[in-house]
Design a protein around this motif. Structure first.
Motif, PDB file in Angstrom:
ATOM      1  N   THR A   1       0.794  -1.239  -0.023  1.00 17.10           N
ATOM      2  CA  THR A   1      -0.078  -0.012   0.015  1.00 17.10           C
ATOM      3  C   THR A   1       0.734   1.072   0.134  1.00 17.10           C
ATOM      4  O   THR A   1       0.602   2.330  -0.652  1.00 17.10           O
ATOM      5  N   MET A   2       1.993   1.109   0.614  1.00 13.59           N
ATOM      6  CA  MET A   2       2.868   2.150   0.480  1.00 13.59           C
ATOM      7  C   MET A   2       4.124   2.433  -0.433  1.00 13.59           C
ATOM      8  O   MET A   2       4.598   3.395  -0.714  1.00 13.59           O
ATOM      9  N   GLU A   3       4.021   1.232  -1.479  1.00 11.41           N
ATOM     10  CA  GLU A   3       5.200   1.396  -2.299  1.00 11.41           C
ATOM     11  C   GLU A   3       5.352   2.705  -3.256  1.00 11.41           C
ATOM     12  O   GLU A   3       5.825   3.008  -3.368  1.00 11.41           O
ATOM     13  N   ARG A   4       3.931   2.742  -3.812  1.00 11.79           N
ATOM     14  CA  ARG A   4       3.899   3.968  -4.825  1.00 11.79           C
ATOM     15  C   ARG A   4       4.168   5.363  -4.184  1.00 11.79           C
ATOM     16  O   ARG A   4       4.837   6.314  -4.909  1.00 11.79           O
ATOM     17  N   LEU A   5       3.865   5.619  -3.103  1.00  9.17           N
ATOM     18  CA  LEU A   5       4.036   6.813  -2.367  1.00  9.17           C
ATOM     19  C   LEU A   5       5.397   6.953  -2.154  1.00  9.17           C
ATOM     20  O   LEU A   5       6.027   7.991  -2.462  1.00  9.17           O
ATOM     21  N   VAL A   6       5.802   5.994  -1.549  1.00  5.71           N
ATOM     22  CA  VAL A   6       7.396   6.049  -1.380  1.00  5.71           C
ATOM     23  C   VAL A   6       8.151   6.336  -2.571  1.00  5.71           C
ATOM     24  O   VAL A   6       9.039   7.106  -2.530  1.00  5.71           O
ATOM     25  N   LEU A   7       7.944   5.485  -3.428  1.00  4.16           N
ATOM     26  CA  LEU A   7       8.551   5.737  -4.638  1.00  4.16           C
ATOM     27  C   LEU A   7       8.487   7.102  -5.593  1.00  4.16           C
ATOM     28  O   LEU A   7       9.459   7.794  -6.093  1.00  4.16           O
ATOM     29  N   ASN A   8       7.276   7.290  -5.392  1.00  2.76           N
ATOM     30  CA  ASN A   8       6.993   8.723  -6.015  1.00  2.76           C
ATOM     31  C   ASN A   8       7.684   9.791  -5.714  1.00  2.76           C
ATOM     32  O   ASN A   8       8.298  10.628  -6.153  1.00  2.76           O
ATOM     33  N   CYS A   9       7.837   9.916  -4.255  1.00  2.21           N
ATOM     34  CA  CYS A   9       8.531  10.983  -3.280  1.00  2.21           C
ATOM     35  C   CYS A   9      10.138  10.619  -3.658  1.00  2.21           C
ATOM     36  O   CYS A   9      10.924  11.542  -4.070  1.00  2.21           O
ATOM     37  N   MET A  10      10.626   9.644  -3.466  1.00  3.80           N
ATOM     38  CA  MET A  10      12.036   9.322  -3.757  1.00  3.80           C
ATOM     39  C   MET A  10      12.343   9.590  -5.271  1.00  3.80           C
ATOM     40  O   MET A  10      13.594  10.133  -5.468  1.00  3.80           O
ATOM     41  N   GLN A  11      11.745   9.026  -6.022  1.00  4.30           N
ATOM     42  CA  GLN A  11      12.125   9.288  -7.679  1.00  4.30           C
ATOM     43  C   GLN A  11      12.014  10.969  -7.917  1.00  4.30           C
ATOM     44  O   GLN A  11      13.105  11.214  -8.382  1.00  4.30           O
ATOM     45  N   ARG A  12      11.299  11.470  -7.260  1.00  8.01           N
ATOM     46  CA  ARG A  12      11.367  12.918  -7.462  1.00  8.01           C
ATOM     47  C   ARG A  12      12.387  13.615  -6.913  1.00  8.01           C
ATOM     48  O   ARG A  12      13.062  14.472  -7.376  1.00  8.01           O
ATOM     49  N   MET A  13      12.485  13.311  -5.588  1.00  9.53           N
ATOM     50  CA  MET A  13      13.514  13.889  -4.525  1.00  9.53           C
ATOM     51  C   MET A  13      14.898  13.751  -5.227  1.00  9.53           C
ATOM     52  O   MET A  13      15.902  14.564  -5.282  1.00  9.53           O
ATOM     53  N   SER A  14      15.203  12.386  -5.629  1.00  7.22           N
ATOM     54  CA  SER A  14      16.623  11.925  -6.095  1.00  7.22           C
ATOM     55  C   SER A  14      16.839  12.747  -7.464  1.00  7.22           C
ATOM     56  O   SER A  14      17.970  12.904  -7.724  1.00  7.22           O
ATOM     57  N   GLY A  15      15.808  13.005  -8.186  1.00  8.32           N
ATOM     58  CA  GLY A  15      16.030  13.559  -9.423  1.00  8.32           C
ATOM     59  C   GLY A  15      16.634  15.326  -9.299  1.00  8.32           C
ATOM     60  O   GLY A  15      17.440  15.914  -9.923  1.00  8.32           O
ATOM     61  N   ILE A  16      15.706  15.747  -8.155  1.00  7.56           N
ATOM     62  CA  ILE A  16      16.037  17.161  -8.158  1.00  7.56           C
ATOM     63  C   ILE A  16      17.676  17.323  -7.248  1.00  7.56           C
ATOM     64  O   ILE A  16      18.372  17.930  -7.595  1.00  7.56           O
ATOM     65  N   ALA A  17      17.840  16.325  -6.400  1.00 13.04           N
ATOM     66  CA  ALA A  17      19.217  16.217  -5.617  1.00 13.04           C
ATOM     67  C   ALA A  17      20.285  16.262  -6.674  1.00 13.04           C
ATOM     68  O   ALA A  17      21.296  16.518  -6.713  1.00 13.04           O
ATOM     69  N   THR A  18      20.084  15.429  -7.534  1.00 15.51           N
ATOM     70  CA  THR A  18      21.066  14.946  -8.720  1.00 15.51           C
ATOM     71  C   THR A  18      21.242  16.276  -9.620  1.00 15.51           C
ATOM     72  O   THR A  18      22.445  16.539  -9.701  1.00 15.51           O
ATOM     73  N   TYR A  19      20.036  16.727 -10.123  1.00 15.60           N
ATOM     74  CA  TYR A  19      20.180  17.876 -10.889  1.00 15.60           C
ATOM     75  C   TYR A  19      20.986  19.166 -10.076  1.00 15.60           C
ATOM     76  O   TYR A  19      22.061  19.723 -10.510  1.00 15.60           O
ATOM     77  N   THR A  20      20.587  19.357  -8.796  1.00 18.03           N
ATOM     78  CA  THR A  20      21.039  20.264  -7.823  1.00 18.03           C
ATOM     79  C   THR A  20      22.675  19.973  -7.659  1.00 18.03           C
ATOM     80  O   THR A  20      23.633  20.923  -7.962  1.00 18.03           O
ATOM     81  N   HIS A  21      23.223  18.794  -7.444  1.00 17.59           N
ATOM     82  CA  HIS A  21      24.410  18.520  -7.186  1.00 17.59           C
ATOM     83  C   HIS A  21      25.336  18.889  -8.519  1.00 17.59           C
ATOM     84  O   HIS A  21      26.508  19.167  -8.257  1.00 17.59           O
ATOM     85  N   GLN A  22      24.637  18.557  -9.728  1.00 12.97           N
ATOM     86  CA  GLN A  22      25.511  18.649 -10.838  1.00 12.97           C
ATOM     87  C   GLN A  22      25.698  20.179 -11.066  1.00 12.97           C
ATOM     88  O   GLN A  22      26.884  20.745 -11.402  1.00 12.97           O
ATOM     89  N   MET A  23      24.675  21.318 -10.865  1.00 11.56           N
ATOM     90  CA  MET A  23      24.876  22.502 -10.769  1.00 11.56           C
ATOM     91  C   MET A  23      25.730  23.156  -9.652  1.00 11.56           C
ATOM     92  O   MET A  23      26.648  23.923 -10.008  1.00 11.56           O
ATOM     93  N   VAL A  24      25.768  22.731  -8.435  1.00 13.52           N
ATOM     94  CA  VAL A  24      26.566  23.155  -7.410  1.00 13.52           C
ATOM     95  C   VAL A  24      28.095  22.692  -8.028  1.00 13.52           C
ATOM     96  O   VAL A  24      28.890  23.540  -7.866  1.00 13.52           O
ATOM     97  N   ALA A  25      28.360  21.648  -8.405  1.00 14.76           N
ATOM     98  CA  ALA A  25      29.612  21.208  -8.909  1.00 14.76           C
ATOM     99  C   ALA A  25      30.300  22.233  -9.895  1.00 14.76           C
ATOM    100  O   ALA A  25      31.194  22.555  -9.826  1.00 14.76           O
ATOM    101  N   LEU A  26      29.312  22.767 -10.855  1.00 17.74           N
ATOM    102  CA  LEU A  26      29.896  23.868 -11.660  1.00 17.74           C
ATOM    103  C   LEU A  26      30.278  25.097 -11.274  1.00 17.74           C
ATOM    104  O   LEU A  26      31.017  25.724 -11.909  1.00 17.74           O
ATOM    105  N   VAL A  27      30.155  25.427  -9.886  1.00 17.74           N
ATOM    106  CA  VAL A  27      30.400  26.742  -9.361  1.00 17.74           C
ATOM    107  C   VAL A  27      31.254  26.342  -8.288  1.00 17.74           C
ATOM    108  O   VAL A  27      31.688  27.354  -7.307  1.00 17.74           O
TER     109      VAL A  27
END
Length: 286
Positions: A100-126
């Protein structure tokens, strides 16, 4: 990783409660119909794409909010660089609760991991400069806490959380007020009357507006919005430390390094949230 101050018990509980209510309604009938209530099983969170992982802490909160008896074993932490095939955690206990919790957990983690990854790449550039990357309020309604949390995990700084914790006088505020000068003067009076100590940021669109903002002697941060690189560099020289400077307007990984060279203190980017692709993760029974 420490939680940012805005990730409070109250906000977490509200978000998780409403997210579960949205998804379950009057019951997870697929699970209730097919899986015995007494069944105990395990599942593991499988990383399917290299990324900066985010949402582990939130996943624990979600699982335990729904079923305090679920057991979670963590192998990877928020902010950790993970590879395809890595196992981030395992969860064991009620098979019904896991499903029952599978999709909620995945939705949150997939979105948050995408943002954290893009942010990390941007931070590395500066990384070799004094310039800091900021996020914006261009977030998903109700999901802002999680998106800004992911930015924090990715290594950037959060800008204001909402409309209440900082003054930002943008072009429409200034135009409605009659000018930057009038908007700032009115703001200073308002803050004094209300007994509030909030930083004042003013958006400027050209060098004349930069000069006007400086002349008020009451502005903490001057935003340089959609200016050319030449204008931005001249503005930074003009401001000369009298206020902090923030570049804004359509900033992406492709443009950030050239902007750093203008000498700005901050670069705010909505793209680190709204342009970040979701990361492929899955929860697999084993």
């Amino acid at each position: 990783m420490n939680r940012p101050s805005y990730v409070t018990h109250e906000r977490l509980t509200h978000f998780i409660r409403e997210a579960i209510r949205e998804d379950i309604g009057d019951g997870d009938h697929s699970t209730l119909a097919s899986v015995p209530a007494s069944m105990q099983r395990r599942a593991r969170l499988l990383v399917k794409h290299d990324c900066i992982l985010a949402g582990i802490d939130l996943a624990q909160e979600i699982f335990h909010y729904y079923d305090k008896d679920l057991k979670i074993e963590i192998f990877k932490q928020d902010g950790e660089e993970v590879k395809e095939g890595d196992i981030a955690f395992t969860v064991s206990g009620s098979a019904q609760s896991i499903l029952t919790m599978e999709r909620l957990v995945l939705n949150c983690m997939q979105r948050m991991s995408g943002i954290a990854t893009y942010t990390h790449q941007m931070v590395a550039l500066v990384a070799d400069s004094k310039t800091k990357i900021l996020d914006t309020r261009k977030t998903s309604p109700i999901f802002r806490m999680c998106e800004k949390w992911a930015v924090h995990i990715g290594g950037a700084q959060n800008h204001r959380y909402g409309l209440f914790d900082m003054i930002m006088l943008k072009d429409n505020h200034n135009d409605y007020a009659g000018s930057i000068t009038k908007a700032v003067e009115s703001t200073v009076k308002y803050l004094k009357e209300k007994g509030k100590d909030l930083k004042i940021e003013v958006e400027t669109r050209n060098l004349d507006e930069v000069k006007e903002a400086l002349a008020t002697k009451a502005v903490d941060i001057i935003m340089l919005d959609n200016m050319s690189l030449e204008e931005m560099k001249e503005a930074v020289q003009l401001i000369d430390g009298a206020a902090m400077t923030e570049a804004s307007g359509g900033i992406t990984k492709e443009s950030v390094q050239a902007i750093v060279e203008t000498g700005v203190d901050y670069i705010s980017s909505g793209a680190i949230i709204y342009s970040a692709p979701n990361i492929d993760l899955s929860l697999k029974a084993f």
